[in-house]
Motif scaffolding. Structure first.
Motif, short mmCIF file in Angstrom:
data_model
loop_
_atom_site.label_atom_id
_atom_site.label_comp_id
_atom_site.label_asym_id
_atom_site.label_seq_id
_atom_site.Cartn_x
_atom_site.Cartn_y
_atom_site.Cartn_z
N GLU A 372 0.86 -1.19 0.00
CA GLU A 372 0.00 0.00 0.00
C GLU A 372 0.90 1.24 0.00
O GLU A 372 1.91 1.27 0.68
CB GLU A 372 -0.86 0.03 1.27
N GLU A 373 0.46 2.21 -0.77
CA GLU A 373 1.20 3.48 -0.77
C GLU A 373 0.48 4.43 0.17
O GLU A 373 -0.64 4.85 -0.09
CB GLU A 373 1.23 4.08 -2.19
N LEU A 374 1.11 4.75 1.28
CA LEU A 374 0.45 5.57 2.30
C LEU A 374 0.90 7.02 2.19
O LEU A 374 2.02 7.30 1.77
CB LEU A 374 0.78 5.02 3.69
N ASP A 375 0.03 7.94 2.58
CA ASP A 375 0.35 9.36 2.51
C ASP A 375 1.14 9.79 3.74
O ASP A 375 0.73 9.52 4.86
CB ASP A 375 -0.93 10.20 2.44
N GLU A 383 2.90 23.51 5.33
CA GLU A 383 1.97 22.73 4.52
C GLU A 383 2.37 22.74 3.05
O GLU A 383 2.17 21.78 2.33
CB GLU A 383 0.57 23.31 4.68
N SER A 384 2.99 23.84 2.61
CA SER A 384 3.33 23.98 1.19
C SER A 384 4.35 22.93 0.75
O SER A 384 4.56 22.73 -0.44
CB SER A 384 3.86 25.38 0.90
N MET A 385 4.99 22.25 1.70
CA MET A 385 5.94 21.21 1.31
C MET A 385 5.25 19.90 0.93
O MET A 385 5.90 18.97 0.46
CB MET A 385 6.98 20.99 2.42
N GLY A 386 3.93 19.86 1.11
CA GLY A 386 3.15 18.75 0.55
C GLY A 386 3.29 17.41 1.25
O GLY A 386 3.73 17.32 2.39
N THR A 387 2.89 16.38 0.50
CA THR A 387 2.95 15.02 1.04
C THR A 387 3.68 14.12 0.07
O THR A 387 3.99 14.52 -1.05
CB THR A 387 1.53 14.45 1.24
N LEU A 422 2.08 2.67 14.02
CA LEU A 422 3.15 2.90 13.04
C LEU A 422 2.79 4.20 12.31
O LEU A 422 1.68 4.34 11.78
CB LEU A 422 3.25 1.74 12.05
N ARG A 423 3.71 5.12 12.30
CA ARG A 423 3.48 6.44 11.70
C ARG A 423 2.90 6.33 10.29
O ARG A 423 3.43 5.57 9.47
CB ARG A 423 4.83 7.16 11.65
N TYR A 424 1.80 7.00 10.04
CA TYR A 424 1.11 7.04 8.74
C TYR A 424 0.50 5.69 8.33
O TYR A 424 -0.07 5.58 7.25
CB TYR A 424 2.04 7.49 7.60
N PRO A 520 12.22 4.62 0.55
CA PRO A 520 12.73 4.71 -0.83
C PRO A 520 12.75 6.12 -1.41
O PRO A 520 13.49 6.36 -2.36
CB PRO A 520 11.79 3.79 -1.62
N SER A 521 12.01 7.06 -0.83
CA SER A 521 12.03 8.42 -1.41
C SER A 521 13.42 9.04 -1.30
O SER A 521 13.73 10.03 -1.95
CB SER A 521 11.01 9.32 -0.71
N LEU A 522 14.29 8.43 -0.48
CA LEU A 522 15.64 8.99 -0.32
C LEU A 522 16.63 8.47 -1.36
O LEU A 522 17.80 8.85 -1.34
CB LEU A 522 16.16 8.66 1.08
N SER A 523 16.14 7.62 -2.26
CA SER A 523 17.09 6.95 -3.15
C SER A 523 17.89 7.92 -4.02
O SER A 523 19.01 7.63 -4.39
CB SER A 523 16.37 5.94 -4.04
#
Ligand code: ATP
Ligand code: MG
Length: 569
Positions: A372-375, A383-387, A422-424, A520-523
């Motif tokens: 699952e892709e969680l937000d 907030e402008s930095m988004g999700t 677990l966070r998010y 993985p967003s840090l790849s």
């Protein structure tokens, strides 16, 4: 030529009054310098800049900017044996990085060697300077002490003609190194030792990085410095307190050459920081002896070290503004610098999840193969930095520290039979603990509650702890470098008898953790990019990082020692 733009990017720090600002304001009011403000930052290119220099840069460039003036970057390269291009380039880079720009005003003290020579001749002809044959040691002996006047050199009363002939001989390389010097003829009984016929020129058979072999004589700093300021039309020559006792000498030289521009020198206190050595000589020693990996080792107080550690220019400029300008030396708490850094990173850094010391968790009732892709929120402060999306799957890693088999009373994180968030993601409950033959915990078996997706339960139950985690299938491996203070003592120079600051090096100042797991967003994290690893600390991708091997430096912890210090205050 473009006009000089000494600009600092970003929002301004609050403007507080200090004696330098007040003096310049006053000068603007009275029109003392025709409404002009010209300052300079004059580093000797014999090392990398450190946080103390950053303070001076913020004052020199900052004041010029504030009053619509200009600030010169001048390399004080009067000493031929020490200059190196590596240092010059690093200094330029660091000043720019801090957010300042010298515009067209890049100068070298050596630009003025010709002029300084001419001025020396003028002094000789006016009977204000003489060639001395005493050795360096004799000159020291003749100088006297703080309580006793000095003695005049037997060569002090040479004729102008003889002095001219000898000085030209010095210039032309007719004498050996150290054989003769040119001295100012002032007063050997002067209470200020700097005024007891200071040396103006010495003979040196050294090649200079800019003037090559043109000169056999090189000016002393005290002779050169005021002339450099004068040549550039500097109005406010701002420097540190150790030059206060030299000011009468600079003024004397300029007064003898009475038709040249005469800047006003004003001194302020040096920056000292706890747990930090600041002298370039000592920093060089740390580098040369391999006590650190280089000038830009993230434990170094150099600007390049701070940058690599993850400091931002904004945080350093805010720090400089906050410590202000004083007339008396003091030592600033390192915690204040870290406070300024945290304040900036908190506003600007993306939050991500990373597990430094992974413990495998299998969620038994989560379908195998499902993802699952969680937000996830990038920055709750902005907030402008988004999700972003974070993948969740059946096997995850959590921090080893976040589990205890037999938890003490105040430990609210995961334990057998206990539920955490677990966070998010979901709530999970620990069902089983798997160990190897040696009794080490290798894995936890948990179940999740599908009703709690996103972190809320329909029945309103709320676990006491929220943990960060990384999906095992999607995790990317990384090395993390944990830094502590380079020295164990608040004042590193405080050593046992016969010891040095090197004895106070902290053997635990660098700890490398190699098997970290990142979301993985840090790849594609690029060197210099900064993140908050949730619940852990701020981190910065290191320049040694490769796409297949990411490396992060711990910039600063989340916990704020400064706030505590102030409360104690
Ligand atoms: P160090 O003593 O660390 O070797 P330095 O004074 O010899 O430094 P310079 O290259 O001569 O280094 O310094 C350039 C400018 O930076 C000078 O005007 C000096 O007054 C200022 N400066 C150096 N160290 C500090 C400090 N700790 N705090 C504030 N200003 C500093
Ligand atoms: Mg110096």
């Amino acid at each position: 030529m473009e006009s000089s733009a000494n600009s600092a990017a970003g929002p301004e720090a609050p403007v507080v009054s200090n004696f330098i600002r007040d003096m310049i304001k006053d000068d603007m009011k009275t029109g003392k310098w025709g409404g002009k403000v010209v300052t300079r930052f004059p580093p000797e290119p014999n090392g990398y800049l450190h946080i103390g220099h950053a303070k001076a840069i913020c004052i020199d460039f900052g004041m010029a900017k504030e009053f619509g003036g200009e600030c010169h970057l001048r390399f004080d390269d009067t000493n031929p044996s020490k200059e190196e291009d590596e240092y010059i380039n690093s200094i330029k880079c660091d000043v720019n990085w801090l957010g300042f720009d010298w515009g067209p005003h890049l100068y070298f003290a050596s630009d003025y060697f010709g002029k300084m020579y001419e001025y020396a001749v003028r002094l000789i002809k006016a009977g204000k300077a003489y060639v001395d044959d005493l050795t360096a040691e004799q000159i020291r002996e003749y100088r006297g002490t703080l309580t006793e006047p000095g003695r005049e050199s037997p060569y002090r009363n040479r004729s102008v003609d003889e002095n001219m002939e000898l000085f030209e001989g010095m210039r032309d390389g007719k004498f050996a190194e150290g054989a003769r010097v040119l001295r100012a003829k002032i007063d050997m009984a002067h209470p200020n030792m700097n005024m007891r016929d200071p040396v103006m020129y010495r003979i040196m058979n050294a090649s200079h990085h800019r003037t090559g072999d043109t000169w056999k004589i090189y000016p002393m700093y005290d002779w050169a410095h005021g002339l450099e300021d004068s040549a550039e039309g500097v109005t406010h020559s701002l420097c540190t307190l150790e030059f206060e006792a030299h000011r009468p000498l600079y003024d004397w030289f300029l007064a003898q050459l009475d038709d040249i521009h005469h800047p006003q020198q004003t001194e302020f206190a040096r920056l000292n920081l706890t747990y930090t050595v600041m002298s370039k000589r000592k920093l060089l020693q740390l580098v040369r002896e391999g006590r650190v990996s280089g000038w830009d080792d993230p434990r170094m107080p150099t600007i390049s070290g701070l940058r690599r550690r993850g400091y931002t220019p904004e945080s350093i400029r805010n720090f400089a503004e906050r410590i202000g300008v004083a007339k008396r030396d003091s030592t600033v708490d390192l915690a204040l610098l870290e406070f300024c850094l945290r304040e900036d990173l908190n506003k600007t850094c993306k939050r991500v999840m990373a597990v430094l010391n992974p413990l495998k968790v299998v969620i038994e009732n989560y379908p195998e193969g499902q993802v699952e892709e969680l937000d996830a929120v990038n920055n709750p402060e902005d907030e402008s930095m988004g999700t972003r999306k974070v993948p969740f799957s059946r096997v995850i890693y959590i921090e080893r520290d976040d589990f205890m088999e037999d938890p003490p009373k105040k430990f609210f994180r995961l334990a057998p039979g206990r539920e955490v968030r677990l966070r998010y993601a979901y709530f999970i409950t620990c069902k089983d603990v798997i160990k190897d033959d040696a009794g080490n915990i290798t894995e936890l078996r948990c179940v999740y509650d599908p009703q709690t997706k996103g972190g809320d339960s329909p029945d309103g139950r709320s676990p006491k702890a929220t943990l960060h985690w990384v999906s095992a299938r999607h995790a990317i491996g990384a090395e993390v470098r944990i830094y502590e203070n380079l020295f164990t003592k608040e004042n590193p120079d405080e050593a046992e008898e016969g010891g040095t600051f090197l004895d106070n090096i902290n053997p635990g100042s660098l700890k490398i953790i190699t098997a970290c797991k990142l979301e993985p967003s840090l790849s594609d994290a690029k060197a210099g990019e900064k993140y908050q690893f949730e619940r852990l600390a701020y981190f910065c991708a290191d320049k040694d990082s490769l796409p297949e091997k990411l490396i992060f430096n711990r910039t600063v912890t989340l916990k704020d020692a400064w706030v505590k210090i102030q409360k104690r205050g």
